[in-house]
Design a protein around this motif. Structure first.
Motif, mmCIF file in Angstrom:
data_model
loop_
_atom_site.group_PDB
_atom_site.id
_atom_site.type_symbol
_atom_site.label_atom_id
_atom_site.label_comp_id
_atom_site.label_asym_id
_atom_site.label_seq_id
_atom_site.Cartn_x
_atom_site.Cartn_y
_atom_site.Cartn_z
ATOM 1 N N ALA A 35 -2.444 -16.335 23.031
ATOM 2 C CA ALA A 35 -3.076 -17.312 23.915
ATOM 3 C C ALA A 35 -3.833 -18.311 23.038
ATOM 4 C CB ALA A 35 -4.038 -16.610 24.884
ATOM 5 N N GLY A 43 2.542 -16.189 27.808
ATOM 6 C CA GLY A 43 2.425 -16.324 29.260
ATOM 7 C C GLY A 43 2.074 -14.983 29.873
ATOM 8 N N ALA A 60 -2.524 -15.704 31.630
ATOM 9 C CA ALA A 60 -2.184 -17.092 31.959
ATOM 10 C C ALA A 60 -2.832 -17.560 33.272
ATOM 11 C CB ALA A 60 -0.671 -17.273 31.973
#
Lengths: 488, 488
Positions: free
Chosen positions: A47, A106, A110
């Motif tokens: 991320a 993802g 997310a």
């Protein structure tokens, strides 16, 4: 938290080269050791700030490690059949086996990051999502799926400079996607969102690591170091109670002992009632409204209680395209290399469909407990995990019903003997069945505890007296029909 | 063909009971023998006149046999992600393992039966579909998936009587669905359609059996007899050539020998060209038109030819959510219990996605052939099977490209030695690699035959000189980019 990364530190080529060599060797060694041990999988969750080079992690790890044992697990917004199951379903079904590594894009963060980067995040929703993630990660960690979460970060200035540099040349401009250009404007909010999320979900067993990403050498080295540290970690980490799902203390009720085992129905009433109930079930299953729901039926009970016969009376009313029956036996090696609930997550039905489990995830607190096939810590934890699992199922639109078909010891004995005599039923009776019978009391105690701890409104247990098979079949059908009709 | 069934024969209870007993015992024994041998799966394909009780087969076989080793595979009209793969994909992915049994509803015959029951069936389409089915079934039969096809049949009068009888009582009326009522009017056309389909697709290795279905006892007995006969069949049946896909005689060209191995590119040109090609690839992969196509890339070549490096230059231009890399090694036990191509069918990409195979189904005609891991009959058959597989892929919208990265023996030797010396590359070199090198000529011969037999317009081979890694990477990228741009 971001101070170091926002200073945009870098590594010169001379500093990086020997470091690269050392890290690659160490990573490979660590990877092979884990493969050999095969007691834990590793998920590397990716991320961070856009334009920080998150995507490069895939090529980096595939180049620096043995790529045959690394899988990239990348998810966009949920769509299609993903929307017909609980949100965690798509992550569950893709869990890599023990020994191997998954790189997750993802991830379950997310939607959380999108929410927390809004101008006014909905704090309640955020809290609830964080709590669900904490339970999810804690369960994975406890079951041999280690998690490390990388946040790729750089200063706003470095982010902007990078985009401009890339855009300046046709050889590199494609690396900046139209989406990137939009998010560059949201640096502050994404940064703030990341901070909130990390504060809520950082833990010893699933830590966040900030990777300074302005400089490629630095990013590569720090990524490799973080993955290496994770790979070298031995054993299952201590998981704080606050992260785990839990079920409080309860008084265990002897429901099996309280049941009326004399209930019965005569044959004529049975035939007619059976047809009527099957008709109602057929109509409910064909109804338009059911196309937006699903049905999950769990059958447990003593051996020879008549689970198979009861299941067939249900399926008789259904179109073969609508249901799947999953007979549950001891897990195979493929299943043992994943968390206990994995194989059940994979069988969850789409909307408009029915999943029937002939024995189920409750094996964890029944046979695995009584036969000591799993450590007490695992089955004690399982009640809450199962409640959590079923709550997710129900929240995603599944109607969940659980049946315990109960016979008395003498009726079981009769049926065992009958099975032994019948040339086409004796396959149903094995030495295991006789051994289980010797542990009648232990199984009853386990069943009573299970019934007490996991009988919840969104996934009720129906304890069905099954000394009379016909009575039991009608009871099962009636509960299914009523639950369907009430829900639709 | 239907004469016996349309006489609507029946079995009295007295005739049926002893028969049932005998059949159940025999079926169970046969089932356990097959489970133990585990050399063949069995698919029981269910078709026939509506209202003939096809659906009852599921309960019958699950009751008469051990249901833990029977799976119901039921399909409706293709939808969702099924439409993004070849029509046979959904059947391939669900194939049961050797030893077990699948009951197939809504099989590959469903669209064929609809077409053939039309007033004026399209004969060409019908012929083409039948031919595809014949190849499909023949391949399965040759690879250990036995098929038996049951046609449930009864007279028009019996069909009508049954519907009226069921409709007369609320206990049974639900068994007649609204759809049934419509099809009762089409008896003649469905009957004629069935006749056409059976004529075109009956064979010794995948026979049609007509089951008289007006009477439940008769239907049960004949179903069980047909399944029993199939289960008792030993060995792989002889499959007539006309049923198999085949590739004609060809002159095998020494393409590896003819290649220019001196091709190279200097570093400066490489960097700039690489960026431009990756940019074009990124744009093509992000384009709207690609959302209706998919891309399948196959990488083969000598050991140390640089497959991994070439793949990473491709993936660098892609979003991690868009591609999957499948490294192909020796099949595991799970895969060995299905036909050879099964594990590749499972990895086919959805629309808008890219599947990259690092080694591939060509292992059948390369390593398995050279190392004698499979019988000559299997790899000889494989060329045509693979061509058929790739043709289906291309027809479903996939862009299929295959690369052979070719190095000379001396360059391979250099790279092997370099790998052995490098502490982070030596994992890439094993005794196997040295052994393969000793068989350089055999592998080259196998590769040349493969290139000759499977280089087809819809799935071309690109033979890439890879003595210079940079040159090879650009060549690969260029071919991918051009194929994408031309197709979109």
């Amino acid at each position: 938290m971001f101070a170091e990364a926002e200073a945009d530190p870098s590594l010169s080529k001379d500093e990086f080269k020997p470091l690269e060599m050392r890290l690659r060797v160490a990573l490979l060694n660590a990877q092979y050791q884990r493969l050999e041990k095969a007691d834990k999988a590793l998920l590397v969750v990716v991320a961070g700030i856009d334009g920080a080079g998150k995507g490069a992690t895939v090529n980096l790890l595939n180049e620096w490690m043995d790529p045959r044992h690394i899988r990239t697990l990348a998810y966009g917004p949920a769509e299609g059949e993903e929307l017909e199951r609980p949100p965690f379903w798509r992550y569950w079904k893709d869990l890599p086996p023990k020994g191997s590594t998954g790189i997750v894009f993802g991830s379950w963060y997310a939607p959380l990051l999108i929410e927390s980067a809004r101008k006014k995040p909905n704090q309640d929703a955020l809290e609830a999502q964080c709590a669900a993630i904490r339970r999810f990660e804690a369960m994975l960690a406890a079951e041999g799926v280690q998690i490390i979460k990388l946040w790729f970060h750089l200063s706003a200035k470095a982010q902007k400079d990078r985009a401009q540099r890339l855009l300046a040349s046709p050889e590199t401009s494609w690396q900046v996607s139209p989406v990137d250009l939009k998010v560059y404007k949201k640096y502050d909010r994404i940064r703030a969102g990341g901070q909130i999320v990390m504060n809520h979900t950082d833990s010893g067993h699933a830590p966040w690591v900030v990777i300074p990403s302005a400089d490629e050498n630095m990013r590569s080295a720090r990524t490799a170091e973080a993955v290496l540290a994770a790979m070298r970690q031995r054993g299952v980490p201590r998981i704080p109670q606050s992260f785990l799902a839990h079920s409080g203390p309860v008084r265990i009720v002897n429901r099996l002992g309280e049941l009326d085992y004399d209930a019965k129905i005569d044959k004529g009433d049975y035939e007619s009632e059976l047809g009527l109930l099957q008709g109602r079930l057929a109509r409910a299953a064909r109804s338009k409204k059911f196309q937006e729901r699903s049905l999950v039926l769990v059958f447990e009970g003593q051996d020879a209680a008549g689970k198979g016969g009861a299941i067939r009376r249900v399926t008789h009313a259904l179109d073969a395209r609508q249901f799947d029956i999953t007979p549950v036996a001891a897990p195979n090696s493929y299943e043992l290399s994943r968390p206990y609930l994995w194989r059940f997550w994979r069988q969850l039905p789409r909307h408009g469909r029915i999943a029937i489990f002939d024995r189920s995830w409750y094996g964890r607190v029944l046979v695995e407990r009584v036969e000591k096939l799993t450590a007490p810590a695992h089955w004690r934890r399982a009640y809450a995990e199962i409640n959590d699992f079923e709550a997710q199922l129900a929240a995603s639109g599944a109607i969940v019903l659980k049946f315990w078909l109960a016979v008395t010891a003498d009726v079981q004995l009769e049926r065992f003997k009958e099975r032994e005599k019948s040339p086409f039923k004796n396959f149903k009776i094995t030495p295991d069945d006789w051994r289980n019978r010797d542990k009648w009391k232990e199984y009853a105690a386990a069943a009573n505890e299970m019934l007490t701890r996991t009988d919840v409104a969104h996934a009720p247990w129906h304890l069905v007296s099954a000394n009379d098979k016909r009575y039991a079949r009608l009871q099962v059908l009636r509960h299914v029909v009523e639950a369907m009709e009430n829900s639709l």
